[in-house]
Design a protein around this motif. Sequence first.
Motif, PDB file in Angstrom:
ATOM      1  N   ILE A  90       5.344  -2.485   7.384  1.00  0.00           N
ATOM      2  CA  ILE A  90       4.505  -3.664   7.572  1.00  0.00           C
ATOM      3  C   ILE A  90       3.606  -3.770   6.343  1.00  0.00           C
ATOM      4  CG2 ILE A  90       2.708  -4.749   8.987  1.00  0.00           C
ATOM      5  CD1 ILE A  90       3.948  -3.333  11.409  1.00  0.00           C
ATOM      6  N   GLY A  91       3.907  -4.742   5.512  1.00  0.00           N
ATOM      7  CA  GLY A  91       3.143  -4.943   4.289  1.00  0.00           C
ATOM      8  C   GLY A  91       2.311  -6.204   4.387  1.00  0.00           C
ATOM      9  N   GLY A  92       1.957  -6.713   3.235  1.00  0.00           N
ATOM     10  CA  GLY A  92       1.209  -7.964   3.200  1.00  0.00           C
ATOM     11  C   GLY A  92      -0.276  -7.785   3.400  1.00  0.00           C
ATOM     12  N   VAL A  93      -0.710  -6.525   3.553  1.00  0.00           N
ATOM     13  CA  VAL A  93      -2.113  -6.265   3.881  1.00  0.00           C
ATOM     14  C   VAL A  93      -2.713  -5.242   2.912  1.00  0.00           C
ATOM     15  CG1 VAL A  93      -2.131  -6.973   6.286  1.00  0.00           C
ATOM     16  CG2 VAL A  93      -1.100  -4.803   5.739  1.00  0.00           C
ATOM     17  N   GLY A  94      -2.994  -5.614   1.649  1.00  0.00           N
ATOM     18  CA  GLY A  94      -2.627  -6.835   0.981  1.00  0.00           C
ATOM     19  C   GLY A  94      -1.192  -6.791   0.460  1.00  0.00           C
ATOM     20  N   PRO A  95      -0.775  -7.906  -0.138  1.00  0.00           N
ATOM     21  CA  PRO A  95       0.619  -8.044  -0.560  1.00  0.00           C
ATOM     22  C   PRO A  95       1.113  -6.922  -1.477  1.00  0.00           C
ATOM     23  CG  PRO A  95      -0.553 -10.120  -0.800  1.00  0.00           C
ATOM     24  CD  PRO A  95      -1.583  -9.110  -0.421  1.00  0.00           C
ATOM     25  N   SER A  96       0.280  -6.488  -2.413  1.00  0.00           N
ATOM     26  CA  SER A  96       0.741  -5.465  -3.353  1.00  0.00           C
ATOM     27  C   SER A  96       0.963  -4.120  -2.687  1.00  0.00           C
ATOM     28  CB  SER A  96      -0.262  -5.270  -4.489  1.00  0.00           C
ATOM     29  OG  SER A  96      -0.300  -6.428  -5.271  1.00  0.00           O
ATOM     30  N   ALA A  97       0.173  -3.821  -1.659  1.00  0.00           N
ATOM     31  CA  ALA A  97       0.263  -2.500  -1.035  1.00  0.00           C
ATOM     32  C   ALA A  97       1.666  -2.252  -0.475  1.00  0.00           C
ATOM     33  CB  ALA A  97      -0.793  -2.362   0.067  1.00  0.00           C
ATOM     34  N   GLY A  98       2.261  -3.282   0.120  1.00  0.00           N
ATOM     35  CA  GLY A  98       3.611  -3.130   0.664  1.00  0.00           C
ATOM     36  C   GLY A  98       4.630  -2.862  -0.436  1.00  0.00           C
ATOM     37  N   LEU A  99       4.470  -3.577  -1.553  1.00  0.00           N
ATOM     38  CA  LEU A  99       5.406  -3.380  -2.662  1.00  0.00           C
ATOM     39  C   LEU A  99       5.248  -1.984  -3.256  1.00  0.00           C
ATOM     40  CD1 LEU A  99       5.240  -6.808  -4.537  1.00  0.00           C
ATOM     41  CD2 LEU A  99       6.824  -6.057  -2.765  1.00  0.00           C
ATOM     42  N   ASP A 100       3.999  -1.539  -3.400  1.00  0.00           N
ATOM     43  CA  ASP A 100       3.775  -0.193  -3.936  1.00  0.00           C
ATOM     44  C   ASP A 100       4.405   0.845  -3.019  1.00  0.00           C
ATOM     45  OD1 ASP A 100       2.372  -1.285  -6.027  1.00  0.00           O
ATOM     46  OD2 ASP A 100       0.397  -0.916  -5.152  1.00  0.00           O
ATOM     47  N   PHE A 101       4.275   0.631  -1.721  1.00  0.00           N
ATOM     48  CA  PHE A 101       4.851   1.571  -0.752  1.00  0.00           C
ATOM     49  C   PHE A 101       6.367   1.670  -0.947  1.00  0.00           C
ATOM     50  CE2 PHE A 101       3.806   3.792   3.248  1.00  0.00           C
ATOM     51  CZ  PHE A 101       5.092   4.139   3.632  1.00  0.00           C
ATOM     52  N   MET A 102       7.013   0.505  -1.077  1.00  0.00           N
ATOM     53  CA  MET A 102       8.467   0.497  -1.290  1.00  0.00           C
ATOM     54  C   MET A 102       8.808   1.199  -2.609  1.00  0.00           C
ATOM     55  SD  MET A 102       9.790  -1.166   1.303  1.00  0.00           S
ATOM     56  CE  MET A 102      11.322  -2.048   0.993  1.00  0.00           C
ATOM     57  N   ARG A 103       7.984   0.969  -3.629  1.00  0.00           N
ATOM     58  CA  ARG A 103       8.247   1.592  -4.929  1.00  0.00           C
ATOM     59  C   ARG A 103       8.156   3.123  -4.805  1.00  0.00           C
ATOM     60  NH1 ARG A 103       8.829  -1.299  -9.303  1.00  0.00           N
ATOM     61  NH2 ARG A 103       7.654  -3.104  -8.604  1.00  0.00           N
ATOM     62  N   TYR A 104       7.190   3.613  -4.022  1.00  0.00           N
ATOM     63  CA  TYR A 104       7.097   5.067  -3.802  1.00  0.00           C
ATOM     64  C   TYR A 104       8.376   5.583  -3.140  1.00  0.00           C
ATOM     65  CZ  TYR A 104       2.007   4.602  -4.551  1.00  0.00           C
ATOM     66  OH  TYR A 104       0.767   4.339  -5.065  1.00  0.00           O
ATOM     67  N   MET A 105       8.890   4.821  -2.188  1.00  0.00           N
ATOM     68  CA  MET A 105      10.128   5.261  -1.522  1.00  0.00           C
ATOM     69  C   MET A 105      11.275   5.332  -2.526  1.00  0.00           C
ATOM     70  SD  MET A 105      10.657   4.358   2.333  1.00  0.00           S
ATOM     71  CE  MET A 105      11.210   2.678   2.099  1.00  0.00           C
ATOM     72  N   PHE A 106      11.419   4.286  -3.322  1.00  0.00           N
ATOM     73  CA  PHE A 106      12.530   4.287  -4.272  1.00  0.00           C
ATOM     74  C   PHE A 106      12.378   5.443  -5.278  1.00  0.00           C
ATOM     75  CE2 PHE A 106      12.661  -0.570  -3.575  1.00  0.00           C
ATOM     76  CZ  PHE A 106      13.539  -0.423  -2.519  1.00  0.00           C
ATOM     77  N   ALA A 107      11.145   5.645  -5.759  1.00  0.00           N
ATOM     78  CA  ALA A 107      10.912   6.649  -6.796  1.00  0.00           C
ATOM     79  C   ALA A 107      11.103   8.070  -6.272  1.00  0.00           C
ATOM     80  CB  ALA A 107       9.500   6.496  -7.373  1.00  0.00           C
ATOM     81  N   ASN A 108      10.988   8.245  -4.944  1.00  0.00           N
ATOM     82  CA  ASN A 108      11.109   9.589  -4.380  1.00  0.00           C
ATOM     83  C   ASN A 108      12.457   9.846  -3.713  1.00  0.00           C
ATOM     84  OD1 ASN A 108       8.429  11.257  -4.520  1.00  0.00           O
ATOM     85  ND2 ASN A 108       7.877   9.090  -4.378  1.00  0.00           N
TER      86      ASN A 108
END
Lengths: 255, 255
Positions: B11-29
Motif C-alpha cells: 500500500i503506497g501513495g502515502v506519500g507517493p514516493s515512499a511506495g516506489l522506494d519500497f518497491m526499489r528496495y525489494m528489487f535491489a535486494n
Amino acid sequence: METEKPLIGIIGGVGPSAGLDFMRYMFANTRAVKDQDHLDSVLISCPALIPDRTEFLLNEGKPGYENPAYGMFECAKRLYRAGARYISVACNTAHADHIFTLFRALVRDSLPGVSIVNMPETCAAYAREIGVTRAGLLATAGTYQSRVYHEYFTAEAGFVLIEPDADIRETIHAAIYSEDFGIKAHSDPVTERAKTILQDAIARLAGQGSQALILGCTELPLAISPSNSPLPLLNPALLTARRLIRLTAPEKLVP
Amino acid sequence: METEKPLIGIIGGVGPSAGLDFMRYMFANTRAVKDQDHLDSVLISCPALIPDRTEFLLNEGKPGYENPAYGMFECAKRLYRAGARYISVACNTAHADHIFTLFRALVRDSLPGVSIVNMPETCAAYAREIGVTRAGLLATAGTYQSRVYHEYFTAEAGFVLIEPDADIRETIHAAIYSEDFGIKAHSDPVTERAKTILQDAIARLAGQGSQALILGCTELPLAISPSNSPLPLLNPALLTARRLIRLTAPEKLVP
C-alpha cells in the motif's frame, strides 16, 4: 464496486525499473500539493509470467518460446480485479505487433471496459500534435528489428522515421546492454563511454535531419535529458503517463 | 486462481514516493540476473482514500477526521483481488496503534489468508537479531508524538528507545517538512541545511548512547546513508522489503 473510481493500471516488471519510472512520471506530472491529490493507480510486476520480449520475437514459432502476450494478459486480469480500467505496459518491445495485437485481443475479449493505452501510438500522436514529422529513433536491437515504432510513425501518416546506420545501432545497443559499460548494469552514474556513444548517435540522427529524438528504450532517459540533448526528446513512457492523467483527470495535468 | 503464486502487495501513495522506494528496495535486494527472476508484486497508490495520518492522530474523535485505516483497508481489498497475500503499508505514521490495530482487524475479518507485514515491528525484530538494544529515533513530529516505534521498541523487550530533545525534534521535522529547505520539497539534491540539521541530530543521538539509528520517516534515506552516518542504520522500509523476500522466496534474498 460501482462507486469506485477507475484506477490506472501499469504492467511493470519488464524490467523492474521501467515500471517504477513510469509511476514516477505520473506522480511528477500530476498537479498535487498533498499526497491525497495524486491519482489512483496500481503497478503490477510479475516478471516471471512474461518471457523476454526480444527472445520471443527472434525465435517466434520455435518450441519453448511462448508469446509474452499471455503473461501480459494475466497481469492485466489481476490489475482489472484490483479495479484498473486504463492499462499501459511499461516496455517498448512488448508493443511489437506480434505481441501487442494478441494482448489487445485477449483483453478486449475478456475484460470489458478496459482501455489499453499504447506507448508508441501515444508517442506518434504527440509528435503529430507538435508538428514533428522527421523523428530519429534511439532503441535496442530488438526494438529496431521488430519495427515497434515503424508501425505508428508511418509514411501514410506523414512521418519519416530515421534510424542510424547498422554500426551505430550496434553501439547504441551496447551502451544499453554491455555488462562493462551499459546503462542496465551501470546507471548511477551512467558511464562516460555510454554517454559518448549516445551523444555520437544523437549527432548522427541530427545530421540525418531528425527534428526530435524518440527515446525508444526505458533505460535511455537515464543518460539523455533535455539538458544534454541538442534535439527535443520524445520519451514514450513519460508521454503515456501524461496521456493517462489527461484521460482520467485532465484538470490535474501539469502543463 | 488456485495455481497462482501469492503476490506481495504494497500500500503506497502515502506519500507517493515512499511506495516506489519500497518497491526499489525489494528489487535491489532480490538476487536476479534477468527480469524474470524478480518476485511477483503489486503496488497500489490510492492516496485520496487515505486521509493524512498525522492530522487524524492529532484530531482523533473530532468530526471530519476519518480513521485512515478504512482507506488502507480499501487498498488492501484491491490488492487482495489482484492476488496479494502478504501486505505491507509504506508509511511509518500509518503504523500508529490507533490506525494500525483497526486496519489489522478489518483485514483479519474480511481477507482470509492475508499476512500483514508491519514496518516498525520488523525493524524491532531486526534490531534484536543484531543485538542493538539502544536505538536512536529520527522521525517527524507525528511519529514521535504517536509513539509508533515505542510500541515495538519496548522496555519489556529489552530496548531503550532514544529520542532527541524537543528542540532537536523540531529541527528534524523542519528538515523533512520545510518548504524552504526540507527534503519533501527539495530532495534532488537534499539541501545543505537539511543535511546539517540531520547530522547534528545524529551526533546528539550518538552522544545519548544510541548504538544504531532508526530512519523513522521514509524521506530520511534520501539524506542519510551508510556513507555519511557514524552509526549503523535501521531503515524500516528496507528491512520490511527484505523480510517480504525472506517470507516468499528466501533463496532469492541478497545477503
